[in-house]
Design a protein around this motif. Structure first.
Motif, PDB file in Angstrom:
ATOM      1  N   ALA A  77       9.682   0.357  26.502  1.00 34.88           N
ATOM      2  CA  ALA A  77      10.276   1.695  26.459  1.00 34.88           C
ATOM      3  C   ALA A  77      11.044   2.038  27.723  1.00 34.88           C
ATOM      4  O   ALA A  77      11.696   3.081  27.780  1.00 34.88           O
ATOM      5  N   THR A 239       4.479  10.124  28.982  1.00 36.56           N
ATOM      6  CA  THR A 239       5.546   9.332  28.361  1.00 36.56           C
ATOM      7  C   THR A 239       5.026   7.969  27.921  1.00 36.56           C
ATOM      8  O   THR A 239       5.781   7.175  27.372  1.00 36.56           O
ATOM      9  N   ALA A 241       3.000   5.071  25.760  1.00 40.47           N
ATOM     10  CA  ALA A 241       2.751   4.876  24.333  1.00 40.47           C
ATOM     11  C   ALA A 241       1.346   5.390  24.011  1.00 40.47           C
ATOM     12  O   ALA A 241       0.489   5.481  24.888  1.00 40.47           O
ATOM     13  N   LYS A 242       1.124   5.714  22.741  1.00 39.90           N
ATOM     14  CA  LYS A 242      -0.162   6.308  22.351  1.00 39.90           C
ATOM     15  C   LYS A 242      -1.341   5.383  22.652  1.00 39.90           C
ATOM     16  O   LYS A 242      -2.437   5.829  22.940  1.00 39.90           O
ATOM     17  N   LYS A 281       3.031  13.278  22.206  1.00 40.96           N
ATOM     18  CA  LYS A 281       3.473  12.575  23.418  1.00 40.96           C
ATOM     19  C   LYS A 281       4.762  13.220  23.922  1.00 40.96           C
ATOM     20  O   LYS A 281       5.360  14.037  23.234  1.00 40.96           O
ATOM     21  N   LEU A 282       5.159  12.851  25.126  1.00 42.74           N
ATOM     22  CA  LEU A 282       6.398  13.380  25.670  1.00 42.74           C
ATOM     23  C   LEU A 282       7.400  12.245  25.812  1.00 42.74           C
ATOM     24  O   LEU A 282       7.032  11.111  26.062  1.00 42.74           O
ATOM     25  N   THR A 283       8.652  12.588  25.622  1.00 44.05           N
ATOM     26  CA  THR A 283       9.674  11.552  25.647  1.00 44.05           C
ATOM     27  C   THR A 283      10.517  11.676  26.901  1.00 44.05           C
ATOM     28  O   THR A 283      11.001  12.749  27.232  1.00 44.05           O
ATOM     29  N   LEU A 284      10.672  10.547  27.544  1.00 44.06           N
ATOM     30  CA  LEU A 284      11.432  10.469  28.776  1.00 44.06           C
ATOM     31  C   LEU A 284      12.923  10.402  28.469  1.00 44.06           C
ATOM     32  O   LEU A 284      13.334   9.797  27.502  1.00 44.06           O
TER      33      LEU A 284
ATOM     34  N   GLU B  35       3.407  13.165  13.783  1.00 47.90           N
ATOM     35  CA  GLU B  35       2.563  14.284  14.233  1.00 47.90           C
ATOM     36  C   GLU B  35       1.992  15.038  13.037  1.00 47.90           C
ATOM     37  O   GLU B  35       0.862  15.528  13.074  1.00 47.90           O
ATOM     38  N   HIS B  56       1.592   2.729  14.985  1.00 49.48           N
ATOM     39  CA  HIS B  56       2.473   3.519  15.847  1.00 49.48           C
ATOM     40  C   HIS B  56       2.096   3.201  17.266  1.00 49.48           C
ATOM     41  O   HIS B  56       0.985   2.792  17.557  1.00 49.48           O
ATOM     42  N   ASP B  57       3.011   3.378  18.197  1.00 51.79           N
ATOM     43  CA  ASP B  57       2.629   3.248  19.603  1.00 51.79           C
ATOM     44  C   ASP B  57       3.528   4.082  20.499  1.00 51.79           C
ATOM     45  O   ASP B  57       3.121   5.135  20.952  1.00 51.79           O
ATOM     46  N   CYS B  58       4.786   3.648  20.712  1.00 51.64           N
ATOM     47  CA  CYS B  58       5.590   4.350  21.718  1.00 51.64           C
ATOM     48  C   CYS B  58       6.029   5.730  21.248  1.00 51.64           C
ATOM     49  O   CYS B  58       6.228   6.628  22.047  1.00 51.64           O
ATOM     50  N   ARG B  59       6.213   5.886  19.963  1.00 54.33           N
ATOM     51  CA  ARG B  59       6.730   7.124  19.372  1.00 54.33           C
ATOM     52  C   ARG B  59       8.073   7.543  19.965  1.00 54.33           C
ATOM     53  O   ARG B  59       8.387   8.739  20.068  1.00 54.33           O
ATOM     54  N   GLU B  60       8.832   6.552  20.412  1.00 50.56           N
ATOM     55  CA  GLU B  60      10.185   6.811  20.910  1.00 50.56           C
ATOM     56  C   GLU B  60      11.198   5.963  20.170  1.00 50.56           C
ATOM     57  O   GLU B  60      12.343   5.858  20.589  1.00 50.56           O
ATOM     58  N   ILE B  62      11.274   2.635  19.868  1.00 53.50           N
ATOM     59  CA  ILE B  62      11.701   1.397  20.514  1.00 53.50           C
ATOM     60  C   ILE B  62      10.688   0.260  20.367  1.00 53.50           C
ATOM     61  O   ILE B  62      11.060  -0.906  20.417  1.00 53.50           O
ATOM     62  N   CYS B  63       9.398   0.570  20.192  1.00 53.12           N
ATOM     63  CA  CYS B  63       8.414  -0.522  20.172  1.00 53.12           C
ATOM     64  C   CYS B  63       8.414  -1.256  18.844  1.00 53.12           C
ATOM     65  O   CYS B  63       8.029  -2.415  18.766  1.00 53.12           O
TER      66      CYS B  63
END
Lengths: 639, 257
Positions: A77, A239, A241-242, A281-284, B35, B56-60, B62-63
């Motif tokens: 990430a 930021t 990962a979960k 979570k928060l995103t960078l 969520e 799920h992991d990064c939740r952005e 990209i993973c």
């Protein structure tokens, strides 16, 4: 029993220390390497690069990750880039300057020798990654492109769009898979390390849980490497990962590994603000955005006008005003704290006044939309996807969020912890970044540790021990395995009323409030009272459904949160004991007249190394003094 | 808003699965899709029921961990978006949605919405790399790379390995995934020496793992959350064909379709 903290820093001038160390290291002959087995826990930049390189050398390697594939580790990430002292831009960069920027950025709380070595091998990393096929950004002439990052006045950051971490990780992952194909590395995906096994004072193996079947297994080896990342998820919202967790390093701590500077956490200035209680979570938003984006708040408190309706003269570009030399590119800790101060004073924007603007209007006018799109396109898209607002026409709203932990398991110059045979790489260790990490330096450190340092220091260690001589029937392995099984059983038997997330959220609130961007003694004392209460309640009242012999995501989370509930307490204790401000650790009692961090080099120019003293007993604070032979201790100034 | 979810529940690989209906009131439009599932899982846990397993992991985005079918579309209705980045503002109050795992012979189900995608790792192992040991790399700027090549390689390298292309393909082909790696490395001078061997070994491995052939349907490109292009598959075909001529012995079985 206090630790003997031998840093094993080699003798000689700074520029020759690593050379001297390599010269003096013992070697394992190629024919003997396959007799040694090494466990690598974690498959991010540090873990994958270490596992691949050790496999190439001919050792027997087993690599573990909790995800379904090593390619998904959270290094993926990282957005902005990786630093290296190549001086391709002819702008005055050098190994020394990267070293000095890193030491200064870390507010003089890192070891000189380690940081110099990091800067030195940074150039090899770029060579290696390019050779692996990492598609770094290039100029039309075919050479590598660079950009600048916070805390530096040169352009030394290499990047692959806004996906540098992804590309570097895929490079390391591909090298790792090549060794899997060669039979030198055995990969254990969907496996989580739940304990470290120490036999006769040496790390000799780990206990894992297969996350699909629930099977608990022991793995025996001659050395163990932890490359399991940071512990920012103590704060619940970060930021990270979960799945990022501290279980591996926390179990190692409880088996005798010292924990260095646990309170050093980095709050990243440019993240998308929280939008509700359900937030997971928060995103960078990459720091690279600060190259072209300008940070501002309205000059009038509580100004509710649309940002585009606020004229230029009514905007306060506060970073440019406060730090004219570095402006929007001041280090992360400073930018974060400044945002907090502006919002605390009532200038914040957006819901709850917890946000500042990051504005590209001027850059778009100057460079054109195409250039901005080329540089940051994927970040702008990500922002729009999450917020539903178009950053090409409306300024981004950002707010600081927990991002990285400089603290971690203490390691010596060889990256070995206080337990012989246990090595710790990447974010999981405490070294190199001091009290604040500069942007684009995490990727550099992870790969430096894995590609270029551990192959030497591991060989040196193994050359001094006999391979094998142990199997999992050893009483220590049996005991560790039994402890893991009992803990799992205990978690599943409570069947209380609250979910794991309920506890995690509450812990996060306490940590953010009292051990976040600004800390003070009374708040930390309050947290030190609250956390043990919460932990007690957790073990009485948590509800973990399902069983242990199946895929059970609630159980996975419960184990991780149980460890966070202990680690959070140590972080607060460390923050309380460190009666100074430095880098990301800002104690309100210790600040200069203009609100900057005020170090106390007399009393705190050292690493605090915490030692587990047994359940229910206060941990012992040991100290490794930091000696600055080559740089002058100075108050950081970015003005 | 109110959302009705029909979710595929399956205890493990050997048990039969079924659709289970859940009603969620108070879904906030700013929530991400995952969520919303977190909220459902918290409710199920409080009721003592087994929460829904999903990856799920990064939740952005990209993973590449996340991904399941929403009303028959991998990652749901928004183009260029993984399910973790899909927000509820794209749905209407009262919508009824069907969530199913990615289905493909080569992706066996683990539990509920989770599948086993380890076949992708084995395909990369078969040749999706450049053989260069640590320490033996030449100086980074010693080999200039055309900007266009680096940019195109990056477009292909953006693949996150989520498997949505396989789920969308009527043949459950992994051609988009495989070709993205073949194109990424093949476009760079560093990847040139192993280009043929790489294409050959990866394509044969894909067939061996039970993925289907490409028949140019184009569903993969349409749903790829990272915009990886089907033109990579054309490159793969070309490289594979050339490789077959070069490596007759190894190439006895399989093909790209």
């Amino acid at each position: 029993m206090a630790f003997r903290l031998e840093s094993r820093i080699p003798s000689g001038p700074l520029e020759q220390k690593w050379e001297n160390a390599k010269r003096d290291m013992k070697l394992v002959s190629p024919a003997n390497r396959r007799k040694y087995s090494i466990l690598v826990v974690g498959s991010g930049l540090a873990g994958a690069s270490a596992a691949a390189t050790l496999g190439e050398l001919g050792y027997n390697v087993k690599c573990f990750c909790y995800q379904d594939s090593p390619r998904r580790a959270h290094s993926i990430a990282a957005q902005g880039g990786i630093n290296a002292a190549k001086n391709y831009q002819n702008d005055g960069d050098s190994v020394y300057r990267l070293f000095y920027d890193t030491i200064k950025g870390g507010d003089f709380r890192a070891r000189e020798a380690n940081v110099y070595r990091l800067a030195e091998v940074s150039v090899n990393i770029i060579d290696q990654c390019v050779a692996q096929g990492v598609p770094f950004a290039r100029e039309y002439g075919g050479t590598l492109a660079n950009r600048s990052f916070g805390g530096a006045q040169v352009s030394r950051t290499f990047y692959a769009r806004g996906q540098t971490g992804q590309q570097l990780l895929l490079g390391a992952y591909q090298a790792l898979q090549r060794q899997v194909d060669a039979g030198r590395v055995k990969m254990f995906a969907r496996h989580e390390m739940l304990d470290l096994v120490v036999v006769d004072g040496r790390a000799r193996g780990i206990v894992t849980r297969n996350l699909v079947t629930g099977a608990i297994d022991c793995h025996v080896a001659d050395a163990v490497i932890l490359a399991t990342g940071g512990y920012g998820n103590v704060f619940y919202l970060s930021t990270n990962a979960k799945g990022c967790n501290a279980t591996a390093i926390w179990r190692a701590y409880k088996r005798g590994a010292g924990f260095g500077n646990p309170c050093f956490t980095q709050i990243h200035p440019t993240c998308i603000p929280q939008s509700g209680d359900y937030q997971s979570k928060l995103t960078l938003m990459s720091e690279s955005l600060r190259n072209d984006g300008r940070i501002w708040v309205p000059k009038k408190k509580g100004d509710t006008r649309h940002p585009n309706d606020i004229p230029e003269e009514e905007r306060d570009y506060y970073l440019e005003r406060m730090y004219p030399a570095y402006g929007n590119l001041c280090p992360r800790d400073i930018a974060s704290r400044a945002a907090k101060v502006m919002c605390d004073q009532g200038y914040g924007v957006g819901p709850g006044g917890r946000g500042v603007y990051l504005d590209f209007r001027e850059a778009i006018q100057r460079l054109g939309r195409n250039t901005i799109e080329e540089r940051y396109g994927n970040l702008f898209e990500m922002y729009e996807r999450i917020t539903g607002e178009d950053p090409y026409t409306v300024p981004m709203r950002i707010y600081p969020a927990v991002h990285y932990t400089m603290g971690g398991l203490w390691v010596d110059y060889h990256l070995m912890s206080t337990i012989p045979g246990l090595f710790v790489l990447g974010e999981a260790n405490f070294s190199d970044h001091g009290a604040n990490r500069l942007g684009a330096s995490a990727l550099m450190q992870g790969l430096a540790d894995g590609y270029f340092i551990i192959p030497y220091t591991m060989g040196h260690f193994l050359a001094q021990v006999k391979p094998g001589g142990l199997d999992e029937s050893h009483p220590e392995f049996r005991a560790a395995r039994q402890a893991v099984e009992e803990r799992t059983k205990k978690l599943l038997s409570i069947r209380g009323k609250k979910t794991v997330d309920d506890f995690h959220r509450e812990l996060g609130r306490i940590m953010w409030e009292y051990c976040g961007m600004a800390r003070n003694a009374s708040g930390l004392k309050h947290a030190l009272q609250r956390i043990p209460e919460l932990r007690e309640e957790f073990w009485q009242n948590v509800n973990v459904p399902g069983s242990g012999d199946e895929m059970n995501q609630s159980l996975e989370k419960a184990g991780r949160v149980a460890d966070f509930l202990e680690l959070g307490e140590l972080m607060c204790l460390d923050a309380l004991e460190r009666e100074e401000s430095c880098g990301g650790h800002f104690r309100e009692e210790h600040q200069t007249e203009d609100g900057e961090a005020k170090r106390d080099d007399e009393r705190f120019c050292h690493v605090a190394v915490w030692e587990f003293a047994g359940e229910g007993k206060p941990p012992v604070r040991n100290v490794e003094p930091l000696n600055f032979e080559f740089v002058h201790l100075a108050q950081r100034s970015y003005k | 808003m109110k959302i009705i979810l029909n979710i595929w529940r399956q205890k493990n690989a050997s048990s039969p699965g079924r659709m289970v209906r859940y009603e969620l009131d108070n879904v906030n439009e700013h929530m991400s899709f995952l969520e919303m599932l977190d909220v459902l899982n918290e409710e199920l846990t409080r009721k003592g029921e087994d929460p829904v397993a999903f990856e799920h992991d990064c939740r952005e985005g990209i993973c590449g961990c996340c991904g399941f079918m929403i009303n028959g579309i991998p990652h749901g209705p928004e183009r260029g978006t993984t399910v973790c980045q899909l927000h509820m503002r794209h749905f209407q109050d009262g919508d009824e949605l069907w969530l199913e795992p990615f289905r493909a012979k080569a992706f066996p189900i683990i539990k509920d919405l989770m599948v086993d995608r380890s076949a992708f790792d084995r395909i990369i192992s078969a040749g999706g790399y450049i053989s260069i040991n640590t320490g033996s790399a030449p100086e980074a700027n010693s080999i200039p790379v055309k900007k266009q090549c680096a940019d195109r390689a990056m477009d292909a390298a953006a693949c996150i390995g989520c498997g949505a292309c396989v789920a969308a393909c009527p043949n459950a082909s992994a051609s988009l995934f495989v070709s993205a790696k073949i194109a990424h490395l093949g476009l760079l001078p560093q990847g040139e020496p192993e280009r043929d061997r790489r294409a050959l070994r990866m394509v044969l491995k894909m067939t061996e793992e039970g993925f289907g052939y490409c028949t140019n349907t184009g569903e993969c490109e349409a749903i790829c959350p990272k915009g990886v292009k089907i033109e990579n598959i054309a490159m793969m075909h070309r490289d594979f064909t050339r490789a077959v001529a070069l490596f007759r012995e190894e190439a006895k079985v399989g093909g790209t379709g």
